[in-house]
Scaffold this active site. Structure first.
Site, short mmCIF file in Angstrom:
data_model
loop_
_atom_site.label_atom_id
_atom_site.label_comp_id
_atom_site.label_asym_id
_atom_site.label_seq_id
_atom_site.Cartn_x
_atom_site.Cartn_y
_atom_site.Cartn_z
N LEU A 197 7.04 -3.06 -9.76
CA LEU A 197 7.07 -2.23 -10.97
C LEU A 197 7.31 -0.78 -10.57
O LEU A 197 6.44 -0.11 -10.02
CB LEU A 197 5.74 -2.34 -11.72
CG LEU A 197 5.22 -3.77 -11.99
CD1 LEU A 197 3.92 -3.72 -12.78
CD2 LEU A 197 6.26 -4.59 -12.73
N GLU A 206 -7.63 3.66 -8.78
CA GLU A 206 -7.28 2.24 -8.87
C GLU A 206 -8.32 1.38 -8.17
O GLU A 206 -8.69 1.64 -7.02
CB GLU A 206 -5.91 2.00 -8.24
CG GLU A 206 -5.45 0.54 -8.34
CD GLU A 206 -4.13 0.30 -7.63
OE1 GLU A 206 -3.22 -0.27 -8.25
OE2 GLU A 206 -4.03 0.67 -6.44
N GLY A 223 0.80 -1.21 0.00
CA GLY A 223 0.00 0.00 0.00
C GLY A 223 0.84 1.26 0.00
O GLY A 223 2.04 1.24 0.31
N CYS A 244 -1.66 -4.65 -10.11
CA CYS A 244 -1.79 -3.19 -10.19
C CYS A 244 -1.63 -2.66 -11.61
O CYS A 244 -2.00 -1.52 -11.89
CB CYS A 244 -0.81 -2.52 -9.26
SG CYS A 244 0.91 -3.04 -9.49
N GLY A 287 4.28 2.75 -6.71
CA GLY A 287 3.07 3.50 -6.44
C GLY A 287 1.85 2.75 -6.95
O GLY A 287 1.96 1.68 -7.54
#
Length: 504
Positions: A429, A350, A207, A258, A225
């Site tokens: 990533l 997201e 998170g 993500c 992020g």
């Protein structure tokens, strides 16, 4: 009296967790000192053994993770485990990470790969077993030891994965303490690990608060992020194929990667065809009332997304929100508008589940501007996808988008992590400076080494000032005044070459 007893027990657990972390880091520090003497071949043998063991236990660990967290589908987690083990290993196995990496005799430079030391690895609950595998392999490939810090919501499956990795690594010759895992998961334990002076680098996947804690710890960190990637379906796209890829990506493990698509942006000219294809492949367009009702369920009063929807199916989410949808619905789609892109609108943020926003624009220029707006709202530096046959459009997006990965004609979730594209397989990533990250890479072992450079002198200080060269050139001119500029230049180069040869 009973209340005091509870507080004492809580305090004792916190103190125990801190001591456990200290012991684990000490063990890892001792192991990495031995690992730093290992050859590339010996490190590779350990990593190969880890990858093989993880593949052997991949299905069992996938089922365990799905059952413990309630996120996603165990069948998809099997593929994630393959990505975190065998696919990762196949990509990195030929990398030279320790010892002499390269040598340039002409420039007099040697580069030596040096392990960083102890890696602190924060593991998320969305990809618990696969991320543990991946981070262990890339850390040891680079000659480092690792201390794993599990998310409390996935602790058991992470600990079981750690045991598989530890056993395989030590059987292949890794010193005891090469792989370590925190068993007492407390806030104090995590804080102690992040700030421990013997931790060389932190790999933070989780998170936003956890990543910020890693970057503010005082130790070097590589964090990621949030993703919020738009997917642009341009007018030249193969629409059925584009929709198929988006559907596959957004429903893979129920949207917990993500890099998966968070919104569809398409053009007015083809919007009806795209909408029809989405419906044909299992998408359901929410009514305005349903969109509003689901929005209220998605976003909590504190402005954060409701964790109850993470990794759940479209049907489960609709039931929780009190919405009736057709049986067999795979993806919930909400029509949205550029004017409504903001932090208070969950559809423009997201969503780690099968929910996606749907925008219609006039052309690629407007799609370009809208995509930037969505990414600046959340997800800057991460990923977006394009579905198009127009290479000029790809180029324009590549030049202007504030992201680290543009994926073309591929599912975002699997393309971003390197499963369906040629970029490095990774479950960390980087989002680059624009996303608050120290790297824009898909993190590999090369991000976990230092490079020591040996450089031989090529000339003397006098040569840099040009005194010797000028004197020699002037002498030549006195001897033969009719030398051309080209002759003088050639003579000068010859003099410099002789001086360099002399200094060597």
């Amino acid at each position: 009296m009973q209340r005091k007893d509870v507080n004492i027990l809580t305090l004792d657990r916190d103190l125990q967790s801190i001591q456990e972390v200290r012991n684990l880091v000490a063990s890892a520090k001792k192991a990495e000192q031995e690992l730093s003497t290992f050859t590339q071949e010996k490190l590779d043998a350990i990593c190969q053994a880890i990858a093989d063991a993880c593949m052997k236990h991949g299905e069992r660990l996938a089922k365990m993770a799905a059952q413990e967290t309630g996120f996603g589908r165990w069948e998809d987690k099997v593929l994630k485990n393959k990505l975190g083990s065998q696919i990762t290993w196949d990509y990195v196995k030929d990398m030279k990470t320790v010892g002499l990496l390269r040598e340039d005799k002409e420039k007099g430079i040697m580069e030596i790969g040096v392990p960083m030391g102890v890696v602190a690895a924060l593991i998320p609950s969305t990809n618990p077993t696969s991320t543990t595998m991946y981070k262990s392999i890339i850390s040891i490939k680079a000659g480092n030891s690792i201390v794993i810090s599990p998310h409390p919501g996935a602790k058991n499956s992470i600990l079981e994965t750690y045991k598989v990795i530890k056993e395989a690594a030590e059987a292949a010759g890794a010193p005891e303490g090469t792989v370590n895992c925190v068993s007492l998961t407390t806030v104090q334990a995590t804080d102690t690990l992040l700030k421990h002076p013997d931790v060389s680098i932190i790999l933070a996947t989780g998170g936003e608060a956890m990543v910020k804690a890693a970057y503010s710890s005082g130790n070097p960190a590589l964090g990621v992020g949030p993703g919020n990637g738009p997917s642009y379906i341009e007018r030249t796209a193969d629409i059925p194929a584009a929709v198929r890829r988006i559907m596959a990506s957004k429903t893979f493990d129920n949207g917990t990667i993500c890099a998966s698509e968070q919104s569809i942006v398409t053009e007015k000219e083809i919007a009806d065809k795209v909408e029809a294809e989405l419906k044909n492949q299992g998408g359901y367009f929410l009514t305005d009332q349903q969109s509003e009702q689901l929005s209220s369920f998605l976003l909590r009063a504190n402005g954060t997304m409701n964790p109850k929807v993470v990794g759940k199916t479209a049907e489960n989410i609709a039931a929780m929100a009190g919405i009736t949808i057709p049986y067999g619905t795979k993806l919930l789609i909400s029509r949205q508008y550029a004017a409504n892109v903001n932090k208070k609108n969950p559809y423009s943020r997201e969503k780690l589940c099968p929910i996606i926003a749907f925008y219609v624009v006039d052309g690629w220029e407007e799609a370009c501007d809208l995509s930037i707006r969505i990414l600046k709202n959340e997800g800057a530096g991460h990923t977006m996808t394009l579905h198009t046959q127009n290479k000029d459009v790809v180029r324009e997006f590549a030049l202007k988008k504030p992201i680290s990965r543009i994926l073309v004609n591929t599912p975002g979730a699997l393309g971003g992590v390197g499963a369906t594209t040629g970029i490095a397989p990774a479950l960390t990533l980087g989002c680059g400076a624009v996303g608050g990250s120290a790297t824009s890479d898909n993190v590999t072992p090369m991000n976990l080494i230092n490079i020591r450079r040996v450089a031989y002198g090529l000339c003397e200080m006098e040569d840099l000032r040009g005194e010797t060269v000028t004197e020699c050139a002037d002498a030549c001119c006195e001897v033969k005044e009719d030398l051309s500029e080209a002759d003088i230049e050639a003579i000068t180069k010859a003099v410099i070459a002789k001086l360099r040869a002399k200094s060597n």
